[in-house]
Structures are given as C-alpha cells and as structure tokens.
Design an enzyme around this catalytic site. Structure first.
Site, PDB file in Angstrom:
ATOM      1  N   ASN A 224       0.867  -1.191   0.000  1.00  0.00           N
ATOM      2  CA  ASN A 224       0.000   0.000   0.000  1.00  0.00           C
ATOM      3  C   ASN A 224       0.895   1.229   0.000  1.00  0.00           C
ATOM      4  O   ASN A 224       2.100   1.129   0.222  1.00  0.00           O
ATOM      5  CB  ASN A 224      -0.949  -0.036   1.209  1.00  0.00           C
ATOM      6  CG  ASN A 224      -0.164  -0.049   2.509  1.00  0.00           C
ATOM      7  OD1 ASN A 224       0.503   0.913   2.846  1.00  0.00           O
ATOM      8  ND2 ASN A 224      -0.208  -1.170   3.220  1.00  0.00           N
ATOM      9  N   ASP A 293      -3.225  -6.830   5.399  1.00  0.00           N
ATOM     10  CA  ASP A 293      -4.020  -7.789   6.165  1.00  0.00           C
ATOM     11  C   ASP A 293      -3.798  -9.225   5.702  1.00  0.00           C
ATOM     12  O   ASP A 293      -3.921 -10.156   6.483  1.00  0.00           O
ATOM     13  CB  ASP A 293      -5.510  -7.437   6.039  1.00  0.00           C
ATOM     14  CG  ASP A 293      -5.838  -6.138   6.775  1.00  0.00           C
ATOM     15  OD1 ASP A 293      -5.265  -5.935   7.863  1.00  0.00           O
ATOM     16  OD2 ASP A 293      -6.621  -5.328   6.254  1.00  0.00           O
ATOM     17  N   LYS A 355     -12.528  -0.922  16.741  1.00  0.00           N
ATOM     18  CA  LYS A 355     -11.107  -1.337  16.736  1.00  0.00           C
ATOM     19  C   LYS A 355     -10.506  -1.231  18.139  1.00  0.00           C
ATOM     20  O   LYS A 355      -9.675  -2.045  18.543  1.00  0.00           O
ATOM     21  CB  LYS A 355     -10.293  -0.483  15.756  1.00  0.00           C
ATOM     22  CG  LYS A 355     -10.351  -1.047  14.349  1.00  0.00           C
ATOM     23  CD  LYS A 355      -9.644  -0.240  13.313  1.00  0.00           C
ATOM     24  CE  LYS A 355     -10.128  -0.750  11.948  1.00  0.00           C
ATOM     25  NZ  LYS A 355      -9.731   0.030  10.824  1.00  0.00           N
TER      26      LYS A 355
END
Ligand code: CTP
Length: 414
Positions: A224, A293, A355
């Site tokens: 990313n 992830d 989260k």
C-alpha cells in the site's frame, strides 16, 4: 596561541547523538563574546551545541571560535557551502531540541516578530518547531522602544521564551535595562526548558511505521502507499523528548531517526517478530504501520511468467497476516499503553471504537481518509477515541500531532 587557548578552556563533554541539542543563535551585538560562556555552560551540562550566527555577529566573534568550541560546522550562510545540506535552515530547525538566541538584537527580534527570513538565523527561527528562547541585549532606548516592546509581546504570545536583560552600565555608555542576562542564568534557563521537554526520559517506546510488503514472486508484491511519515514523526518526537525508541518500519524512503533503534522489515510477519522482541519491555507501543491484512500463501522465489504461470498469477491464494496491534493489546501487562490507528472512509468514530475494543488498545487515533485525504499527507485532522470518549483535534502537521499523541499516551501511563 589558538582562539581556544586564549579563553583558557578546560576539556568538556561535547555531548553525543543521544544528548539534547541546543542550537545557539548568535547575533551582532557587543555581548556576542558571552555566547562562548553560554556555550561552555551548556556543554558542561552534557548538552550538544551547534551554532548559527548572523554575518553581523561575525564582526564581534569569529566563527572559528565557535567551531573550535563545538567541533561542529558553524552555520552562517543560507546559500553558502553548508556541510553537504542544501536546506540547512530546515535541518538545523528540525534537529534541535531548543533554539536559544543569545544575545538577540532588536533587529533580529523585529524580524522574528514579522516572520522575515532573510538570512540563515532568521530563516531557521521561522522554520523551527522546537521551543525558542531569546535573551535580548541592546541599548536601553532600543530596548524600551515601543516597537521592540511590541515585538517582544508578539513573540511571547506565540510561545517564545524571554530571558530578560539586566540593568546596569551598557557598552554604549548608557545606564539602564538592555544588558544581556547573566550567562549562568541563561544556561540554567535553557537547561530547565530542556528538562521539561524531556518528559519521556527513561521510557521505552515502540513505534511501527510504513507499509508492509508481501511478496507474490521475485518481482511482484502486495502493499500500500503508506509513506511512514506519521510513525517517523512519532519516533522523532519521542526521541527528542528523551525516550528510548525502537522504530520498526516497513520499506519507506525516509532516513533513520537519530537516536532511535531502527528495525527495517519487509513483511507483516517480520514486523511482528521485531515488535514481539521489543514490546515486553516497552512502556508505550504505537502502531501506525499500514500492515497488509493478507499475504500470498506461497511466495514464488522466481518471476512468474505470463503464459506458463497464468494460473498462479490469476489466482493468488491469500492467508491472513497476524494482527500485531491486537496481539500486543491482548498480551499487554498493567502499566503498558497501547495506541492504534484507524484510517477510515466512513463511520470514522464507530469503526475506531470497534477497533479500540477488538484490538485491546488504550486509545485509537482515528482519521477520515475519504476524499483523497490520508496517505502521504503532511497534516491530518484526527480524533482520539478511548473508553472515556472522543476528543477531536483540529487539522495539524504530523510533527505536532506526534507530540499530541505522545502527550495522550503519557496521560494513560500516569
Ligand atoms: N494493525 C496491525 N496489524 C495488522 C493490521 C493492523 O498492527 N495486521 C494495526 C495498524 O497498525 C493500526 C490498526 O491496527 O494501528 C488498525 O489498522 P487497520 O488497517 O485500520 O485495521 P484492520 O484491522 O486492517 O481493519 P480494516 O481493514 O477492516 O479497517
């Protein structure tokens, strides 16, 4: 006889890379010779000192004196041959823990108040985000002039500290206020400022930063666009505030953070291994990395070829990566503070709150990355989300935000 011999100097500790760094600004004033005494007083206290001077200051004390005392290059010219750094004013401003201008003339005060940056010293003052302390020295009438008093009020309102001049006989023959404060008092003041800025001394801090890179084959990967700027800013601020910092970072194009232990990794699993090593002894752990992830179940060690390897290229079998934050949140002992990030495009606080609970963090730094904001930006508008509620922060630069995050983590540590 060298210039240092004539000052009858004893050997002193000049500090090292882990010592606090004071940038001493010297301006064109008869009291400039007293800067040498200030410099020595700081060094005796274990402070590293670099000097930036105006051209006028060189009329009073030669840069060679300061170079001999500091064993560092002395910065004078904005465009001169600096020590290999074309944007010297920015690097000087960024690396110091305190910018101490002593003595400071009425002219330099005026330039600072107006934001004028027409030489290296004034440019550095404008670029400086570290605390600034100024010890004015000038003729009594210049000191009492409405313009000077107004400039000082303007600067004080912006957070500049003043070490007030004393009264007495002035070099010009007048009597009154304007004498540079006693060098020993200036040194004590600067040391006090450094002490209060080193509120993380003795604390161990682990920071994750940047992306992770999960190889598909010898030339392809999943990743990313995280630049690592936020994590590096946190590590820099923590090191400046005296913490022992371990910065675990994925591949980014940022230089090592001075004073931090750097661990450069590639994959999420490597990042987890490095964090597992540092976390048990950490007081604060801040997870700003954008961890992939998932990773390919197998990474081919050669280049996959179109045609021959179409099947492997078109169907990459992925497995979930360990959640580094969640595993630290689950294993943290009493007294450890764990901070996570949540970059969200919708329901920012709702997602951050979930989260917070799911990952066992003490607080989450949540930011809205919809509408193209987020990756690579130099500033962020964020909220701290914790069990006790939500605190919205206005948009601010990453350096300032780094300090706010550390302030908040310290609240949890107490
Ligand atoms: N994080 C981590 N390890 C992972 C994934 C995330 O340590 N494998 C940390 C990040 O560093 C960040 C926080 O968890 O502090 C949230 O990351 P984010 O990517 O927003 O969360 P995810 O769990 O991936 O959730 P989602 O992708 O659904 O938003």
């Amino acid at each position: 006889m060298s210039q240092t011999d004539s000052l009858n100097l004893q050997p002193v500790n000049r500090g090292d890379a882990s010592s606090p760094l004071v940038l001493l600004g010297v301006t064109g004033c008869i009291a400039a010779y007293k800067s040498c005494e200030i410099l020595r007083g700081l060094q005796k206290a274990g402070v590293r000192v670099k000097v930036v001077m105006t051209k006028n200051a060189c009329e009073f004390v030669g840069p060679t004196t300061f170079r001999a005392l500091t064993h560092e290059p002395v910065a004078i010219d904005t465009f001169g041959d600096g020590p290999g750094d074309p944007i010297h004013h920015v690097s000087l401003a960024e690396e110091c823990d305190l910018f101490l201008i002593a003595p400071c003339t009425a002219n330099v005060l005026a330039k600072m108040a107006a934001g004028i940056a027409d030489d290296l010293l004034s440019t550095t003052a404008l670029a400086c985000t570290a605390p600034i302390a100024v010890a004015p020295a000038m003729n009594v009438h210049m000191y009492e002039a409405v313009a000077t008093q107004s400039n000082m009020r303007t600067l004080a309102a912006r957070g500049v500290h003043f070490i007030e001049p004393g009264e007495g006989y002035l070099a010009c023959g007048d009597v009154g206020r304007g004498r540079l404060a006693d060098p020993a008092d200036i040194v004590s003041y600067a040391l006090e400022m450094l002490k209060s800025e080193r509120d993380l001394a003795g604390k161990r801090i682990v920071v994750t930063a940047g992306p992770t890179v999960e190889p598909i084959d010898a030339v392809r990967f999943i990743s990313n666009p995280s630049t690592g700027k936020m994590g590096f800013a946190i590590a820099e601020a923590a090191a400046r505030r005296g913490a022992q910092v371990t910065l675990v970072t994925g591949p980014v194009s940022l230089d090592d953070v001075a004073g931090a232990q750097m661990v450069r990794v590639g994959t999420a699993c490597e990042m987890k291994a490095a964090v597992d090593e540092a976390f048990p002894s950490a007081d604060i752990a801040i997870f700003s990395a954008a961890v992939s992830d998932f990773r390919p179940r197998v990474a081919c060690d050669r280049k996959l070829k179109k045609g021959a390897d179409d099947e492997a290229l078109a169907h990459i079998d992925l497995v979930e990566n360990p959640d580094i934050l969640a595993s630290c949140g689950a294993s943290k002992r009493a007294g450890q503070v764990v901070v996570g990030f949540a970059a969200e495009t919708n329901d920012v606080t709702g997602n951050a709150r979930s989260k917070l609970v799911r990952k066992g963090a003490d607080f989450i730094v949540a930011n809205d990355v919809s509408c193209g904001r987020g990756f690579g930006a130099d500033s962020d508008e964020t909220s701290f989300v914790s069990a006790s509620g939500e605190e919205h922060l206005p948009e601010m630069g990453k350096r300032q935000l780094a300090d706010r995050i550390l302030d908040k983590a310290l609240e949890f540590l107490k």
